[in-house]
Design a protein around this motif. Structure first.
Motif, mmCIF file in Angstrom:
data_model
loop_
_atom_site.group_PDB
_atom_site.id
_atom_site.type_symbol
_atom_site.label_atom_id
_atom_site.label_comp_id
_atom_site.label_asym_id
_atom_site.label_seq_id
_atom_site.Cartn_x
_atom_site.Cartn_y
_atom_site.Cartn_z
ATOM 1 N N ASN A 55 0.829 -1.205 0.000
ATOM 2 C CA ASN A 55 0.000 0.000 0.000
ATOM 3 C C ASN A 55 0.864 1.256 0.000
ATOM 4 N N ASP A 56 1.957 1.245 0.759
ATOM 5 C CA ASP A 56 2.906 2.366 0.738
ATOM 6 C C ASP A 56 3.409 2.597 -0.681
ATOM 7 N N TYR A 57 3.730 1.505 -1.354
ATOM 8 C CA TYR A 57 4.235 1.588 -2.724
ATOM 9 C C TYR A 57 3.189 2.186 -3.665
ATOM 10 N N LEU A 58 1.933 1.739 -3.540
ATOM 11 C CA LEU A 58 0.877 2.231 -4.424
ATOM 12 C C LEU A 58 0.620 3.719 -4.208
ATOM 13 N N LEU A 59 0.680 4.159 -2.960
ATOM 14 C CA LEU A 59 0.524 5.582 -2.671
ATOM 15 C C LEU A 59 1.664 6.385 -3.284
ATOM 16 N N ALA A 60 2.889 5.907 -3.111
ATOM 17 C CA ALA A 60 4.049 6.602 -3.675
ATOM 18 C C ALA A 60 3.947 6.668 -5.197
ATOM 19 N N LYS A 61 3.482 5.597 -5.797
ATOM 20 C CA LYS A 61 3.336 5.560 -7.252
ATOM 21 C C LYS A 61 2.306 6.592 -7.719
ATOM 22 N N MET A 62 1.203 6.710 -6.987
ATOM 23 C CA MET A 62 0.199 7.705 -7.360
ATOM 24 C C MET A 62 0.734 9.119 -7.167
ATOM 25 N N PHE A 63 1.485 9.351 -6.092
ATOM 26 C CA PHE A 63 2.094 10.666 -5.885
ATOM 27 C C PHE A 63 2.961 11.065 -7.078
ATOM 28 N N THR A 64 3.779 10.131 -7.532
ATOM 29 C CA THR A 64 4.716 10.455 -8.611
ATOM 30 C C THR A 64 4.006 10.584 -9.960
ATOM 31 N N GLU A 65 2.985 9.788 -10.184
ATOM 32 C CA GLU A 65 2.286 9.836 -11.466
ATOM 33 C C GLU A 65 1.349 11.029 -11.584
ATOM 34 N N GLU A 66 0.684 11.380 -10.485
ATOM 35 C CA GLU A 66 -0.305 12.455 -10.527
ATOM 36 C C GLU A 66 0.245 13.787 -10.048
ATOM 37 N N LYS A 67 1.455 13.790 -9.484
ATOM 38 C CA LYS A 67 2.050 15.006 -8.915
ATOM 39 C C LYS A 67 1.110 15.616 -7.870
ATOM 40 N N ALA A 68 0.476 14.752 -7.106
ATOM 41 C CA ALA A 68 -0.467 15.181 -6.078
ATOM 42 C C ALA A 68 0.269 15.591 -4.812
ATOM 43 N N ASN A 69 -0.337 16.493 -4.043
ATOM 44 C CA ASN A 69 0.225 16.911 -2.764
ATOM 45 C C ASN A 69 -0.348 16.117 -1.593
ATOM 46 N N SER A 70 -1.502 15.494 -1.800
ATOM 47 C CA SER A 70 -2.086 14.668 -0.742
ATOM 48 C C SER A 70 -2.971 13.597 -1.364
ATOM 49 N N ILE A 71 -3.061 12.466 -0.681
ATOM 50 C CA ILE A 71 -3.908 11.355 -1.102
ATOM 51 C C ILE A 71 -4.666 10.865 0.120
ATOM 52 N N VAL A 72 -5.963 10.668 -0.039
ATOM 53 C CA VAL A 72 -6.784 10.143 1.049
ATOM 54 C C VAL A 72 -6.696 8.627 1.040
ATOM 55 N N MET A 73 -6.433 8.066 2.200
ATOM 56 C CA MET A 73 -6.285 6.621 2.341
ATOM 57 C C MET A 73 -7.348 6.089 3.295
ATOM 58 N N ALA A 74 -8.076 5.064 2.879
ATOM 59 C CA ALA A 74 -9.062 4.418 3.746
ATOM 60 C C ALA A 74 -8.351 3.519 4.752
ATOM 61 N N CYS A 75 -8.922 3.418 5.941
ATOM 62 C CA CYS A 75 -8.301 2.616 7.003
ATOM 63 C C CYS A 75 -9.371 1.832 7.762
ATOM 64 N N ASP A 76 -9.145 0.551 7.912
ATOM 65 C CA ASP A 76 -10.067 -0.349 8.597
ATOM 66 C C ASP A 76 -9.876 -0.243 10.112
ATOM 67 N N LEU A 77 -10.985 -0.123 10.854
ATOM 68 C CA LEU A 77 -10.909 0.036 12.313
ATOM 69 C C LEU A 77 -11.427 -1.172 13.087
ATOM 70 N N ARG A 78 -11.701 -2.270 12.394
ATOM 71 C CA ARG A 78 -12.344 -3.395 13.061
ATOM 72 C C ARG A 78 -11.592 -3.891 14.298
ATOM 73 N N LYS A 79 -10.283 -3.938 14.219
ATOM 74 C CA LYS A 79 -9.503 -4.462 15.334
ATOM 75 C C LYS A 79 -9.486 -3.501 16.524
#
Length: 441
Positions: free
Chosen positions: A256-280
């Protein structure tokens, strides 16, 4: 009776539907499919629910009926497997993947079912489309976010497959949704955020407005008519995915870290929203329950002033950024104020104000307080954000292949839904083609 709390933010917001397509290793059997739906509905009361409303308290709730409210659409044979190529992450360029899950009928059906706003007082929260495919059955599950988050939806699909193939009866699960009391004491809003929310709440009370569901529904239908969201699917096959996992392990990052970094570099975005599971983290969650047990937070990376949008990052640059992303995510996960920020915001806002935030941000409902929240807190006024939701990886003997179509929030320009099944990762991208359209006044 379960009242809407965290789900309420998804009530008056267009495009809060998402999908999971799955190819199941059993031949089409209509009677059995209907039996499975009946069994699942008996175990999960929200599958028998429509939306209910208490005018006196301005409260929405899950109105449980006696019968299943799931709509099932039997669409004949999938037939056109492989007619259109699916983008592949492998060096081969494109691939039909040798699997009916790539049929363009699936995306077309999803777009058809989500082209208008669902009237949840008159219909349920789940629609299922079924196709025949030789010794297999292909299904598209289209969920409204009031029914489940992505993880819960995937669990329901797995239950369906196990019941359909092996006859494993689903276990009845009581629903206990997140309440304000379930949020940690040390997760309360910061002084500044709390002050802004209190200001908006006071302004809202002075305005004495109330948005009806009918007003929202009319707006949402009009909004969706001009909201052109394009969907595409890319595939990372077992060999490449194994190598990618090995590289992530070497660099001490997650996929997931890798996919976020890839989107940052491809889209030149300053922020990306990431979903997070809270079940535990939540004592109120019962294993297998539906409803929402997720949150989201922003991961930030400041792009340089002279960032070259044409430049392609090298693998080493992506992994270097992935390490920075990983460190930031770990800090967020360890900080209740960051992790529960969105949920605390929902808890602190007047319910009617939260309902009016999106429609007011687009100028279709006159409220300064709601417009302030919709633009400042949720960025609903323009579709310029980026997001990723990764449902993780599963191994299944009954589900041959699957992919996840993420909800395209009005605040999002581009979002990716990630799901890995039996060693194959599929990434479905939802991207707005006309982000500057004016269709809401």
């Amino acid at each position: 009776m379960e009242y809407l709390f965290t789900e309420r933010a998804h009530l008056a917001c267009p495009n809060m539907c998402f999908g999971i397509a799955a190819c199941i290793r059993k031949a089409y059997d209509r009677e059995r499919i209907e039996k499975v739906i009946t069994g699942l509905s008996a175990a999960h009361p929200f599958l028998k629910s429509r939306l209910g409303y208490e005018k006196e308290t301005n409260s929405y709730f899950y109105d449980v009926k006696e019968q299943s409210q799931v709509e099932v659409i039997f669409s004949g044979e999938i037939c056109d497997k492989g007619e259109e190529a699916v983008e592949s992450e492998d060096s081969s360029g494109t691939s039909t993947d040798g699997d009916s899950i790539v049929s363009p009928k699936i995306i077309k059906e999803f777009e058809k079912l989500t082209a208008g706003d669902w009237n949840l007082f008159n219909e349920g929260f789940l629609k299922i489309v079924v196709w025949e495919e030789g010794a297999k059955t292909v299904l598209l599950f289209v969920f409204h976010h009031l029914l489940a988050d992505g993880r819960g939806a995937l669990g329901l699909v797995q239950e369906f497959a196990d019941f359909y193939v092996d006859g494993i009866d689903p276990k009845a699960v009581p629903e206990h949704l997140i309440t304000k009391e379930d949020l940690p004491v040390n997760s309360k809003l910061s002084f500044i955020s709390r002050a802004l929310v209190n200001y908006a709440n006071r302004q809202w009370k002075k305005e004495k407005h109330q948005l009806s569901y009918e007003e929202y529904h009319t707006f949402a239908d009009k909004f969706l008519q001009g909201d052109d969201v394009e969907h595409s699917i890319s595939v990372v096959h077992l060999d490449k995915l194994t190598k990618l996992y090995d590289q992530c392990k070497v660099h001490n990052v997650s996929i997931n870290d890798y996919l976020l970094a890839k989107m940052f570099t491809e889209e030149k975005a300053n922020s990306i929203v990431m979903a997070c599971d809270l079940r535990k983290q939540l004592a109120c969650y019962n294993q297998g329950a539906l409803g929402n047990y997720a949150t989201a937070f922003s991961v930030r990376h400041k792009q340089g002033k002279h960032t070259d949008s044409m430049k392609t990052a090298t693998p080493s640059e992506i992994f270097y950024l992935a390490q920075k992303v990983h460190n930031q995510i770990q800090k967020k996960l360890a900080s209740p104020k960051d992790l529960y920020l969105v949920l605390q915001c929902y808890a602190s806002l007047e319910p009617g104000l939260l309902d009016a935030a999106m429609i007011s941000s687009r100028g279709a409902f006159d409220s300064k307080a709601a417009k302030f929240i919709g633009t400042t807190f949720f960025n609903y006024d323009k579709a310029k954000g980026y997001s990723i939701t990764n449902l993780g990886k599963i191994e299944s003997k009954n589900i041959e292949s699957a992919f996840f179509i993420p909800p395209a929030s009005p605040a999002i320009k581009k979002t990716q839904g990630v799901l890995t099944v039996n060693g194959v990762m599929r990434i479905c991208t939802s991207q707005r083609k006309n982000i500057d359209f004016e269709n809401t006044n």
